[in-house]
Design an enzyme around this catalytic site. Structure first.
Site, PDB file in Angstrom:
ATOM      1  N   TYR A 120      34.655  38.286  28.520  1.00 26.71           N
ATOM      2  CA  TYR A 120      35.388  38.616  29.754  1.00 26.71           C
ATOM      3  C   TYR A 120      35.437  40.133  29.980  1.00 26.71           C
ATOM      4  O   TYR A 120      35.193  40.614  31.091  1.00 26.71           O
ATOM      5  CB  TYR A 120      36.796  38.037  29.640  1.00 26.71           C
TER       6      TYR A 120
ATOM      7  N   ALA B 188      35.971  34.830  42.335  1.00 24.89           N
ATOM      8  CA  ALA B 188      35.811  33.697  41.401  1.00 24.89           C
ATOM      9  C   ALA B 188      35.722  34.219  39.972  1.00 24.89           C
ATOM     10  O   ALA B 188      35.066  35.234  39.716  1.00 24.89           O
ATOM     11  CB  ALA B 188      34.561  32.896  41.749  1.00 24.89           C
TER      12      ALA B 188
ATOM     13  N   ILE C 224      36.451  33.018  35.475  1.00 26.27           N
ATOM     14  CA  ILE C 224      36.968  32.100  34.440  1.00 26.27           C
ATOM     15  C   ILE C 224      37.198  32.888  33.147  1.00 26.27           C
ATOM     16  O   ILE C 224      36.719  34.018  33.011  1.00 26.27           O
ATOM     17  CB  ILE C 224      35.973  30.949  34.131  1.00 26.27           C
ATOM     18  N   THR C 225      37.911  32.282  32.227  1.00 28.88           N
ATOM     19  CA  THR C 225      38.007  32.827  30.860  1.00 28.88           C
ATOM     20  C   THR C 225      37.548  31.754  29.872  1.00 28.88           C
ATOM     21  O   THR C 225      37.723  30.557  30.126  1.00 28.88           O
ATOM     22  CB  THR C 225      39.452  33.231  30.495  1.00 28.88           C
TER      23      THR C 225
ATOM     24  N   PRO D 271      43.283  43.875  38.488  1.00 25.97           N
ATOM     25  CA  PRO D 271      44.664  43.430  38.263  1.00 25.97           C
ATOM     26  C   PRO D 271      45.022  43.460  36.780  1.00 25.97           C
ATOM     27  O   PRO D 271      44.145  43.329  35.910  1.00 25.97           O
ATOM     28  CB  PRO D 271      44.651  41.971  38.750  1.00 25.97           C
ATOM     29  N   GLY D 272      46.296  43.616  36.528  1.00 23.73           N
ATOM     30  CA  GLY D 272      46.819  43.368  35.180  1.00 23.73           C
ATOM     31  C   GLY D 272      47.063  41.871  35.071  1.00 23.73           C
ATOM     32  O   GLY D 272      46.296  41.076  35.612  1.00 23.73           O
ATOM     33  N   TYR D 273      48.118  41.470  34.393  1.00 22.67           N
ATOM     34  CA  TYR D 273      48.394  40.034  34.243  1.00 22.67           C
ATOM     35  C   TYR D 273      49.149  39.524  35.470  1.00 22.67           C
ATOM     36  O   TYR D 273      50.184  40.061  35.843  1.00 22.67           O
ATOM     37  CB  TYR D 273      49.189  39.786  32.959  1.00 22.67           C
TER      38      TYR D 273
ATOM     39  N   GLN E  21      38.299  38.618  23.914  1.00 25.74           N
ATOM     40  CA  GLN E  21      37.669  38.563  25.244  1.00 25.74           C
ATOM     41  C   GLN E  21      36.429  39.451  25.337  1.00 25.74           C
ATOM     42  O   GLN E  21      36.253  40.159  26.331  1.00 25.74           O
ATOM     43  CB  GLN E  21      38.669  38.981  26.326  1.00 25.74           C
TER      44      GLN E  21
ATOM     45  N   ASP F  70      38.170  32.308  26.067  1.00 27.54           N
ATOM     46  CA  ASP F  70      38.556  33.269  25.036  1.00 27.54           C
ATOM     47  C   ASP F  70      38.249  32.776  23.618  1.00 27.54           C
ATOM     48  O   ASP F  70      38.577  31.642  23.261  1.00 27.54           O
ATOM     49  CB  ASP F  70      40.054  33.576  25.145  1.00 27.54           C
TER      50      ASP F  70
HETATM   51  P1  NDP Z   1      42.184  30.901  39.124  1.00 24.72           P
HETATM   52  O1  NDP Z   1      41.642  30.098  38.001  1.00 24.72           O
HETATM   53  O2  NDP Z   1      43.418  30.442  39.806  1.00 24.72           O
HETATM   54  O3  NDP Z   1      41.062  31.117  40.245  1.00 24.72           O
HETATM   55  C1  NDP Z   1      39.717  31.298  39.931  1.00 24.72           C
HETATM   56  C2  NDP Z   1      38.895  30.674  41.022  1.00 24.72           C
HETATM   57  O4  NDP Z   1      37.497  30.817  40.738  1.00 24.72           O
HETATM   58  C3  NDP Z   1      39.169  29.170  41.148  1.00 24.72           C
HETATM   59  O5  NDP Z   1      39.334  28.840  42.498  1.00 24.72           O
HETATM   60  C4  NDP Z   1      37.902  28.564  40.578  1.00 24.72           C
HETATM   61  O6  NDP Z   1      37.615  27.285  41.093  1.00 24.72           O
HETATM   62  C5  NDP Z   1      36.869  29.572  41.027  1.00 24.72           C
HETATM   63  N1  NDP Z   1      35.618  29.401  40.294  1.00 24.72           N
HETATM   64  C6  NDP Z   1      35.436  29.275  38.958  1.00 24.72           C
HETATM   65  N2  NDP Z   1      34.137  29.067  38.673  1.00 24.72           N
HETATM   66  C7  NDP Z   1      33.478  29.070  39.864  1.00 24.72           C
HETATM   67  C8  NDP Z   1      32.129  28.883  40.246  1.00 24.72           C
HETATM   68  N3  NDP Z   1      31.167  28.670  39.348  1.00 24.72           N
HETATM   69  N4  NDP Z   1      31.804  28.917  41.568  1.00 24.72           N
HETATM   70  C9  NDP Z   1      32.759  29.130  42.495  1.00 24.72           C
HETATM   71  N5  NDP Z   1      34.065  29.321  42.202  1.00 24.72           N
HETATM   72  C10 NDP Z   1      34.421  29.274  40.904  1.00 24.72           C
HETATM   73  O7  NDP Z   1      42.382  32.353  38.545  1.00 24.72           O
HETATM   74  P2  NDP Z   1      43.015  33.659  39.223  1.00 24.72           P
HETATM   75  O8  NDP Z   1      43.307  33.430  40.650  1.00 24.72           O
HETATM   76  O9  NDP Z   1      44.076  34.124  38.336  1.00 24.72           O
HETATM   77  O10 NDP Z   1      41.780  34.672  39.068  1.00 24.72           O
HETATM   78  C11 NDP Z   1      41.075  35.196  40.180  1.00 24.72           C
HETATM   79  C12 NDP Z   1      40.284  36.408  39.733  1.00 24.72           C
HETATM   80  O11 NDP Z   1      41.183  37.404  39.258  1.00 24.72           O
HETATM   81  C13 NDP Z   1      39.320  36.121  38.579  1.00 24.72           C
HETATM   82  O12 NDP Z   1      38.121  36.839  38.785  1.00 24.72           O
HETATM   83  C14 NDP Z   1      40.061  36.646  37.375  1.00 24.72           C
HETATM   84  O13 NDP Z   1      39.184  36.999  36.350  1.00 24.72           O
HETATM   85  C15 NDP Z   1      40.785  37.827  37.974  1.00 24.72           C
HETATM   86  N6  NDP Z   1      41.949  38.263  37.232  1.00 24.72           N
HETATM   87  C16 NDP Z   1      43.005  37.422  37.000  1.00 24.72           C
HETATM   88  C17 NDP Z   1      44.096  37.858  36.279  1.00 24.72           C
HETATM   89  C18 NDP Z   1      45.282  36.990  35.991  1.00 24.72           C
HETATM   90  O14 NDP Z   1      46.146  37.411  35.223  1.00 24.72           O
HETATM   91  N7  NDP Z   1      45.417  35.826  36.598  1.00 24.72           N
HETATM   92  C19 NDP Z   1      44.153  39.221  35.755  1.00 24.72           C
HETATM   93  C20 NDP Z   1      43.012  40.038  36.084  1.00 24.72           C
HETATM   94  C21 NDP Z   1      41.952  39.555  36.788  1.00 24.72           C
HETATM   95  P3  NDP Z   1      38.147  25.991  40.260  1.00 24.72           P
HETATM   96  O15 NDP Z   1      39.631  26.125  40.190  1.00 24.72           O
HETATM   97  O16 NDP Z   1      37.688  24.864  41.110  1.00 24.72           O
HETATM   98  O17 NDP Z   1      37.470  26.056  38.940  1.00 24.72           O
END
Ligand code: NDP
Length: 247
Positions: free
Chosen positions: A154, A90, A92-93, A184-186, A151, A95
């Site tokens: 973050y 889980a 969020i960002t 992960p990267g982007y 960030q 920024d």
């Molecule tokens: P998403 O936003 O698709 O997924 C994030 C998930 O976290 C969502 O399902 C969200 O639920 C959940 N979440 C957020 N807040 C809470 C909370 N308080 N309790 C429980 N669940 C929560 O992003 P990604 O899949 O891209 O990211 C997944 C992970 O990978 C993150 O930790 C991110 O920082 C990391 N990451 C992502 C990158 C990218 O480029 N995408 C790069 C590097 C790292 P909901 O949608 O309901 O808010």
């Protein structure tokens, strides 16, 4: 062999969905955590996964709350079984440059991306140690390794995640529990696609592989780390970033 039970927080998100599918394909009994207010979305996500042939459960749990995380873990243990694999995904960002960042933007990111690791892992660690087996994977980010303009929140949380990984890995190594970070990267999910296109193009131009990662490429690495045979990798930070940052 008994099927392993896996809990993936943020499991219904972009990367989380790919991780859930990967672990289900490995034969695990997988449960995806979701934000409690998102019940309908999560139920419909589960139906979609079923239709596509992935048998994955869902469980509500706000990872920013120790109490809610505890209820989530207890529900999985009661309905599915003791948790063998935890993926803290889980995140969020929010920024903003530090000069413009509000306190609530700092707090939200630290709570969701770093305090969550304590809130959830603390609830499963005793069981893993007692049973003498566990796999924990914490999802960090390349921006926790190199910092990123806009960030501070973050990058601080994601750097902290790997500190957590290394310390816990030492504490539980002798008890059959491995703890690793995947950075992960982007990745092509809504999180990366929320970055303005112009900035995204500039980022992609800096990636030696010349493209974003797919969620499946991150999931494959997580799948490797949680395999029972992957018993000698612990405290590691595995970069999956297309060469964007090399250390
Ligand atoms: P998403 O936003 O698709 O997924 C994030 C998930 O976290 C969502 O399902 C969200 O639920 C959940 N979440 C957020 N807040 C809470 C909370 N308080 N309790 C429980 N669940 C929560 O992003 P990604 O899949 O891209 O990211 C997944 C992970 O990978 C993150 O930790 C991110 O920082 C990391 N990451 C992502 C990158 C990218 O480029 N995408 C790069 C590097 C790292 P909901 O949608 O309901 O808010």
């Amino acid at each position: 062999m008994q099927r392993k039970v896996a809990l993936v927080t943020g499991g219904t998100g972009g990367i989380g969905t790919a991780i859930c599918r990967e672990l289900a394909q490995q034969g695990c009994r997988v449960v995806a955590g979701y934000v409690p207010s998102d019940r309908e979305v999560a139920e419909s996500w589960r139906e979609t996964q079923r239709t596509l042939g992935h048998d994955v459960g869902v469980v509500a749990g706000d990872v920013t709350s120790f109490e809610s995380s505890g209820e989530m873990v207890r529900e999985v243990e009661a309905n599915v079984g003791p948790i063998d694999i935890l993926v803290n995904c889980a995140g969020i960002t929010r920024d903003k440059t530090l000069r413009k960042m509000e306190k609530d933007q700092w707090d939200a990111v630290i709570n969701t991306n770093l305090n969550s690791a304590f809130n959830v892992t603390r609830q499963v660690i005793e069981g893993m140690v007692t049973r003498g087996y566990g796999r924990i994977v914490n999802i960090s980010s390349v921006n926790g390794q190199r910092g990123q303009f806009g960030q501070t929140n973050y990058s601080a949380a994601k750097a902290g995640i790997h500190g957590f990984t290394m310390a816990l890995a030492q504490e539980v190594a002798s008890r059959g529990v491995t703890v690793n970070t995947v950075s992960p990267g982007y990745v092509a999910t809504s999180m990366a696609l929320a970055v303005p296109e112009e900035i995204r193009k500039q980022i992609v131009a800096q990636i030696p592989l010349g493209r974003l990662a797919t969620p499946e490429e991150i999931a494959f690495t997580v799948g490797f780390l949680v395999d029972t045979r992957c018993a000698y990798v612990t405290g590691a930070n595995i970069a999956v970033n297309g060469g964007l940052y090399m250390s």
